[in-house]
Scaffold this motif. Structure first.
Motif, short mmCIF file in Angstrom:
data_model
loop_
_atom_site.label_atom_id
_atom_site.label_comp_id
_atom_site.label_asym_id
_atom_site.label_seq_id
_atom_site.Cartn_x
_atom_site.Cartn_y
_atom_site.Cartn_z
N LEU A 178 0.85 -1.20 0.00
CA LEU A 178 0.00 0.00 0.00
C LEU A 178 0.88 1.24 0.00
O LEU A 178 1.73 1.41 0.89
CB LEU A 178 -0.90 -0.02 1.24
CG LEU A 178 -2.22 -0.79 1.13
CD1 LEU A 178 -3.22 0.00 0.27
CD2 LEU A 178 -2.06 -2.19 0.57
N ASP A 179 0.64 2.08 -1.00
CA ASP A 179 1.45 3.28 -1.14
C ASP A 179 0.64 4.32 -1.90
O ASP A 179 -0.01 3.98 -2.90
CB ASP A 179 2.73 2.92 -1.91
CG ASP A 179 3.68 4.09 -1.98
OD1 ASP A 179 4.54 4.21 -1.07
OD2 ASP A 179 3.57 4.90 -2.92
N ALA A 197 0.84 -5.29 2.58
CA ALA A 197 1.94 -4.67 3.33
C ALA A 197 1.76 -3.15 3.42
O ALA A 197 1.37 -2.50 2.45
CB ALA A 197 3.26 -4.99 2.65
N GLY A 199 3.55 0.58 5.05
CA GLY A 199 4.84 1.13 5.44
C GLY A 199 4.85 1.75 6.83
O GLY A 199 3.82 1.89 7.49
N SER A 200 6.04 2.12 7.22
CA SER A 200 6.27 2.73 8.53
C SER A 200 5.62 4.13 8.59
O SER A 200 5.51 4.82 7.58
CB SER A 200 7.78 2.84 8.72
OG SER A 200 8.07 3.82 9.64
N GLU A 201 5.21 4.52 9.78
CA GLU A 201 4.54 5.81 9.96
C GLU A 201 5.41 6.96 9.44
O GLU A 201 4.90 7.92 8.88
CB GLU A 201 4.24 6.07 11.45
CG GLU A 201 3.21 5.15 12.06
CD GLU A 201 3.83 3.88 12.63
OE1 GLU A 201 4.96 3.52 12.23
OE2 GLU A 201 3.19 3.24 13.47
N SER A 203 8.49 6.72 7.42
CA SER A 203 9.19 6.68 6.12
C SER A 203 8.50 5.83 5.07
O SER A 203 9.04 5.66 3.98
CB SER A 203 10.61 6.19 6.36
OG SER A 203 10.58 5.07 7.19
N LEU A 205 7.08 2.55 2.98
CA LEU A 205 7.58 1.20 2.70
C LEU A 205 9.10 1.19 2.52
O LEU A 205 9.65 2.06 1.85
CB LEU A 205 6.93 0.68 1.41
CG LEU A 205 5.43 0.45 1.45
CD1 LEU A 205 4.87 0.40 0.02
CD2 LEU A 205 5.10 -0.86 2.18
N VAL A 217 -0.53 -0.53 -4.53
CA VAL A 217 -1.90 -0.02 -4.62
C VAL A 217 -2.12 1.16 -3.68
O VAL A 217 -1.54 1.23 -2.59
CB VAL A 217 -2.97 -1.11 -4.35
CG1 VAL A 217 -3.16 -2.01 -5.54
CG2 VAL A 217 -2.69 -1.92 -3.12
N ALA A 218 -2.99 2.09 -4.12
CA ALA A 218 -3.23 3.32 -3.36
C ALA A 218 -4.68 3.40 -2.90
O ALA A 218 -5.60 2.97 -3.60
CB ALA A 218 -2.93 4.52 -4.25
N MET A 221 -7.44 9.35 -2.20
CA MET A 221 -7.10 10.45 -1.30
C MET A 221 -7.12 11.74 -2.11
O MET A 221 -6.59 11.78 -3.22
CB MET A 221 -5.70 10.18 -0.73
CG MET A 221 -5.42 10.75 0.61
SD MET A 221 -3.90 10.05 1.32
CE MET A 221 -2.69 10.30 0.05
N SER A 227 -0.87 11.52 3.25
CA SER A 227 -1.09 10.10 3.54
C SER A 227 -2.09 9.98 4.68
O SER A 227 -2.37 10.94 5.39
CB SER A 227 0.22 9.42 3.96
OG SER A 227 0.63 9.91 5.22
N ASN A 229 -3.23 7.78 8.26
CA ASN A 229 -2.63 7.08 9.39
C ASN A 229 -2.52 5.58 9.05
O ASN A 229 -3.34 5.04 8.30
CB ASN A 229 -3.53 7.32 10.61
CG ASN A 229 -3.36 6.26 11.67
OD1 ASN A 229 -3.99 5.21 11.62
ND2 ASN A 229 -2.51 6.53 12.63
N LEU A 230 -1.50 4.93 9.59
CA LEU A 230 -1.24 3.52 9.28
C LEU A 230 -2.45 2.62 9.60
O LEU A 230 -2.90 1.83 8.75
CB LEU A 230 -0.01 3.06 10.08
CG LEU A 230 0.34 1.60 10.05
CD1 LEU A 230 0.55 1.10 8.63
CD2 LEU A 230 1.61 1.35 10.88
N SER A 233 -5.35 3.07 7.33
CA SER A 233 -5.07 2.50 5.99
C SER A 233 -5.34 0.99 5.99
O SER A 233 -5.90 0.45 5.03
CB SER A 233 -3.61 2.75 5.60
OG SER A 233 -3.34 4.12 5.58
C1 LIG Z 1 1.52 7.34 7.69
S1 LIG Z 1 1.77 6.48 6.22
C2 LIG Z 1 3.47 6.80 5.86
C3 LIG Z 1 3.75 8.18 5.47
C4 LIG Z 1 5.19 8.36 5.08
N1 LIG Z 1 5.59 9.69 5.39
C5 LIG Z 1 5.48 8.03 3.63
O1 LIG Z 1 6.43 8.58 3.14
O2 LIG Z 1 4.83 7.19 3.00
C6 LIG Z 1 1.87 4.80 6.71
C7 LIG Z 1 1.49 3.82 5.65
O3 LIG Z 1 0.08 3.86 5.45
C8 LIG Z 1 -0.22 3.49 4.12
N2 LIG Z 1 -0.91 4.59 3.47
C9 LIG Z 1 -1.21 5.80 3.97
N3 LIG Z 1 -1.92 6.53 3.09
C10 LIG Z 1 -2.08 5.75 2.00
C11 LIG Z 1 -2.72 5.92 0.72
N4 LIG Z 1 -3.37 7.01 0.39
N5 LIG Z 1 -2.66 4.88 -0.14
C12 LIG Z 1 -2.04 3.73 0.16
N6 LIG Z 1 -1.41 3.53 1.33
C13 LIG Z 1 -1.43 4.52 2.23
C14 LIG Z 1 1.10 3.20 3.43
O4 LIG Z 1 1.37 1.83 3.47
C15 LIG Z 1 2.07 4.02 4.26
O5 LIG Z 1 3.38 3.55 4.13
#
Ligand SMILES: C[S@@+](CC[C@H](N)C(=O)[O-])C[C@H]1O[C@@H](n2cnc3c(N)ncnc32)[C@H](O)[C@@H]1O
Length: 254
Positions: A178-179, A197, A199-201, A203, A205, A217-218, A221, A227, A229-230, A233
């Motif tokens: 998820l990105d 999968a 990613g970290s809050e 940084s 993935l 996949v996104a 938004m 982004s 919150n983890l 998501s």
């Molecule tokens: C708080 S976000 C990470 C933000 C971080 N600053 C970055 O650079 O991605 C934590 C995780 O939530 C998921 N996430 C948040 N918003 C998303 C979106 N719109 N689409 C897909 N995944 C999302 C992703 O897996 C992301 O790595």
């Protein structure tokens, strides 16, 4: 009535602390082995069971020993309003790996790639339990069985397989990472054997996880929002799975 405190002290080093009535109720429902449980007011705890959890009332009746407030306060870092606490046996890594790698998989595995926030991890385990996900795997240094994560998970660690693994140890299956830069999830059907999968809050993935991903996949938004919150998501993604391919959830119980 036998004094539960010696047994508590003997087991507390290796066991999982269940803090409060609801955590104990959930753990029992999902088959946790609970060697010791205490309450500051046994009658009140059983009345709560009559009201909210008649399915585990008899088990609680057999397990709960009343202890004075001071003894209870010495066992838990933060007294819980229900005055209930218990210790549960942590499932072995082998048992968790067995569940995570069992095929055919009928529900996704959620992977948190190097999560930092213990509250997020607990919330994700609760979500995974609610949606009947196969398990929650974390990579990195955070312990998904940390007491704060267990508190956030409300005792639901026992409803799913929770384990820490390296990226190269992740269970097999199509990996959907998820990105925000990925393809819109609304055009994607997530299969039951998916590995989902996140990613970290801070940084997002890691490079290692991205390299393993089959699909990026996104979640929808609006522009200018960076982004979600983890944990939210994970909630949206599991909900999408439940709509597009997932097993329908059973009716909720309190
Ligand atoms: C708080 S976000 C990470 C933000 C971080 N600053 C970055 O650079 O991605 C934590 C995780 O939530 C998921 N996430 C948040 N918003 C998303 C979106 N719109 N689409 C897909 N995944 C999302 C992703 O897996 C992301 O790595």
């Amino acid at each position: 009535m036998t004094d539960p405190l010696p047994l508590w002290r003997e087991r507390s080093g290796s066991a999982v602390l269940l803090d409060g009535f609801h955590a104990l109720k959930h753990a029992l429902r999902f088959g946790a082995e609970v060697p010791v449980a205490v309450a500051t007011d046994r009658r009140a705890a059983l009345a709560l069971a009559d009201e909210l959890a008649p399915d585990v009332r008899d088990t609680l009746d057999a397990l709960l020993t009343e202890v004075p407030e001071a003894a209870y306060a010495s066992l838990v870092p933060r007294p819980h309003p229900t005055g209930v606490a218990a210790l549960a046996v942590r499932p072995s890594r082998a048992a968790n790996l067995e569940r995570l790698t069992h095929t055919p998989r009928t529900a996704p595995v959620v992977v948190l790639d190097n999560p930092r926030n213990l509250g997020n991890a607990g919330a994700v385990i609760r979500l995974a339990a609610g949606f009947g996900a196969t398990g929650v795997v974390t990579t990195g240094t955070l312990d998904p069985w940390h007491p704060t994560v267990v508190r956030g998970g409300a005792g639901l660690h026992f409803a799913t397989a929770v384990e820490r693994l390296a990226v190269d140890e992740l269970p097999a299956g199509p990996l959907f990472a998820l990105d925000p830069e990925g393809e819109d999830i609304r055009g994607t059907k997530l299969p039951d054997d998916a590995v989902l999968a996140f990613g970290s809050e801070r940084s997002g993935l890691s490079g290692e996880l991205r390299a393993r991903a089959d699909h990026l996949v996104a979640l929808p938004m609006r522009p200018q929002v960076s982004s979600y919150n983890l944990a939210t998501s994970v909630a949206m993604t599991l909900y999408h799975w439940s709509l597009t391919g997932g097993t329908p959830a059973a009716p909720a119980v309190s």
